[in-house]
Design a protein around this motif. Structure first.
Motif, mmCIF file in Angstrom:
data_model
loop_
_atom_site.group_PDB
_atom_site.id
_atom_site.type_symbol
_atom_site.label_atom_id
_atom_site.label_comp_id
_atom_site.label_asym_id
_atom_site.label_seq_id
_atom_site.Cartn_x
_atom_site.Cartn_y
_atom_site.Cartn_z
ATOM 1 N N GLU A 282 0.831 -1.204 0.000
ATOM 2 C CA GLU A 282 0.000 0.000 0.000
ATOM 3 C C GLU A 282 0.867 1.255 0.000
ATOM 4 O OE1 GLU A 282 -3.194 2.684 0.148
ATOM 5 O OE2 GLU A 282 -3.073 0.582 -0.470
ATOM 6 N N LEU A 283 1.957 1.239 0.748
ATOM 7 C CA LEU A 283 2.852 2.396 0.783
ATOM 8 C C LEU A 283 3.473 2.657 -0.588
ATOM 9 C CD1 LEU A 283 4.643 1.842 4.212
ATOM 10 C CD2 LEU A 283 3.046 3.686 3.638
ATOM 11 N N GLN A 284 3.843 1.594 -1.284
ATOM 12 C CA GLN A 284 4.420 1.749 -2.614
ATOM 13 C C GLN A 284 3.386 2.278 -3.599
ATOM 14 O OE1 GLN A 284 7.626 1.521 -3.656
ATOM 15 N NE2 GLN A 284 6.749 2.359 -5.553
ATOM 16 N N LEU A 285 2.151 1.791 -3.472
ATOM 17 C CA LEU A 285 1.074 2.273 -4.339
ATOM 18 C C LEU A 285 0.830 3.763 -4.112
ATOM 19 C CD1 LEU A 285 -1.256 1.824 -6.314
ATOM 20 C CD2 LEU A 285 -2.679 1.147 -4.357
ATOM 21 N N ARG A 286 0.852 4.176 -2.858
ATOM 22 C CA ARG A 286 0.647 5.592 -2.545
ATOM 23 C C ARG A 286 1.798 6.441 -3.095
ATOM 24 N NH1 ARG A 286 -2.331 7.147 2.555
ATOM 25 N NH2 ARG A 286 -4.116 5.757 2.598
ATOM 26 N N LYS A 287 3.021 5.956 -2.964
ATOM 27 C CA LYS A 287 4.169 6.696 -3.484
ATOM 28 C C LYS A 287 4.055 6.858 -4.994
ATOM 29 C CE LYS A 287 9.239 6.744 -3.598
ATOM 30 N NZ LYS A 287 9.286 7.036 -5.052
ATOM 31 N N SER A 288 3.684 5.792 -5.674
ATOM 32 C CA SER A 288 3.533 5.852 -7.128
ATOM 33 C C SER A 288 2.429 6.824 -7.523
ATOM 34 C CB SER A 288 3.221 4.459 -7.682
ATOM 35 O OG SER A 288 4.272 3.557 -7.416
ATOM 36 N N LEU B 26 0.713 12.048 -9.712
ATOM 37 C CA LEU B 26 -0.106 13.258 -9.568
ATOM 38 C C LEU B 26 0.734 14.518 -9.665
ATOM 39 C CD1 LEU B 26 -2.489 12.139 -6.678
ATOM 40 C CD2 LEU B 26 -3.144 12.590 -9.051
ATOM 41 N N GLU B 27 1.952 14.459 -9.129
ATOM 42 C CA GLU B 27 2.807 15.648 -9.135
ATOM 43 C C GLU B 27 3.326 15.986 -10.532
ATOM 44 O OE1 GLU B 27 4.536 15.794 -4.578
ATOM 45 O OE2 GLU B 27 5.667 14.664 -6.085
ATOM 46 N N LYS B 28 3.237 15.042 -11.442
ATOM 47 C CA LYS B 28 3.769 15.250 -12.792
ATOM 48 C C LYS B 28 2.685 15.368 -13.863
ATOM 49 C CE LYS B 28 7.914 12.580 -11.634
ATOM 50 N NZ LYS B 28 8.653 11.304 -11.860
ATOM 51 N N HIS B 29 1.444 15.071 -13.504
ATOM 52 C CA HIS B 29 0.380 15.040 -14.510
ATOM 53 C C HIS B 29 -0.850 15.802 -14.025
ATOM 54 C CE1 HIS B 29 2.869 11.464 -15.359
ATOM 55 N NE2 HIS B 29 2.526 11.645 -16.622
ATOM 56 N N VAL C 121 -5.534 18.500 -2.409
ATOM 57 C CA VAL C 121 -5.933 17.821 -1.180
ATOM 58 C C VAL C 121 -5.570 16.347 -1.249
ATOM 59 C CG1 VAL C 121 -7.911 17.095 0.227
ATOM 60 C CG2 VAL C 121 -7.763 19.442 -0.613
ATOM 61 N N LEU C 122 -5.775 15.719 -2.401
ATOM 62 C CA LEU C 122 -5.429 14.308 -2.553
ATOM 63 C C LEU C 122 -3.947 14.079 -2.276
ATOM 64 C CD1 LEU C 122 -6.000 11.403 -3.289
ATOM 65 C CD2 LEU C 122 -5.873 12.024 -5.712
ATOM 66 N N ILE C 123 -3.086 14.883 -2.875
ATOM 67 C CA ILE C 123 -1.649 14.734 -2.642
ATOM 68 C C ILE C 123 -1.319 14.970 -1.171
ATOM 69 C CG2 ILE C 123 0.625 15.714 -3.136
ATOM 70 C CD1 ILE C 123 -0.382 16.319 -5.977
ATOM 71 N N ARG C 124 -1.880 16.028 -0.603
ATOM 72 C CA ARG C 124 -1.595 16.346 0.804
ATOM 73 C C ARG C 124 -2.052 15.220 1.735
ATOM 74 N NH1 ARG C 124 -3.224 21.265 0.855
ATOM 75 N NH2 ARG C 124 -5.380 20.963 1.521
#
Length: 229
Positions: free
Chosen positions: A97-103, A108-111, A150-153
């Motif tokens: 789950e942590l890896q999925l969140r990181k991905s 999101l930060e690039k698109h 908000v999603l990223i935060r």
């Protein structure tokens, strides 16, 4: 006579719309929705709850919000009198789950973010509700109302979770757990492990329900609230 107050804590990318079906007929309580979307850590959520919650208060909390409520209770063992924990465990997130969140954060930060897809929304619901356009639209509306920032935060703020199960034994809060055996997001074994650390906790384990229990089974949640609080 003043109504008892219920404080509601929602999950990631959830707004008060999550509780709309539950609270529509919950007129015997004063329902207060706590917005944690500005927080950048569980410590900040603790500060927010400390400033908001009354003494000996009642809390209904869902998913990430339920973990946050338990996190607060550990540091404030006498503050919450009763707490309903819905679709959540007190354990840390898995490596997967942590890896999925990181991905997800990296993407999101690039698109550009066009909002939650129907495919993703369906992962929150039980297959029997995959044709329920009302529930799907509620999920999409909550996501749209909050947006990309908000999603990223929230993903950054709530990913690093310590295992609270042992610490929960020290709190005085009465807890009722509601969870679904078919929740695709929260492992029912983790929920049961949390319950075992709380010998005084009561529980309701559901079938034919996904992660979005307040949307999928609002009548059951409402009845549980009335009976527990």
């Amino acid at each position: 006579m003043k109504k008892p107050t219920l404080y509601f804590l929602s999950g990631t990318m959830c707004t008060p719309l999550l509780w709309e079906f539950v609270c529509a007929e919950l007129t015997q309580f004063d329902c207060i929705f706590i917005d944690t979307t500005s927080a950048t850590s569980f410590a900040e959520i603790d500060t927010l709850l400390d400033a908001t919650l009354e003494e000996n208060t009642f809390v209904v909390a869902f998913s990430m919000g339920a973990y946050a409520a338990m996190h607060f209770a550990v540091s404030n063992p006498d503050r919450i009198q009763k707490m309903m924990v819905i679709a959540a465990s007190a354990t840390s997130l898995s490596a997967k789950e942590l890896q999925l969140r990181k991905s997800t954060i990296d993407f999101l930060e690039k698109h550009n973010y066009k909002g939650i897809s129907t495919t993703r929304a369906l992962q929150f619901l039980h297959p029997k509700n995959h044709q329920n356009n009302v529930l799907i639209q509620v999920i999409k509306n909550m996501d749209s109302d909050l947006g990309k920032e908000v999603l990223i935060r929230q993903l950054k703020a709530t990913s690093q979770r310590v295992d609270l199960t042992q610490k929960l034994q020290k709190i005085q809060t009465r807890i009722h757990i509601i969870a679904s055996k078919e929740d695709a997001l929260v492992n029912i074994e983790d929920v049961q492990h949390t319950q075992k650390q709380l010998p005084k906790a009561t529980s309701t384990f559901l079938k034919n329900c996904g992660h979005m229990i307040p949307l999928e089974m609002p009548d059951l949640v409402r009845s549980a609230i009335i009976n527990f609080f």
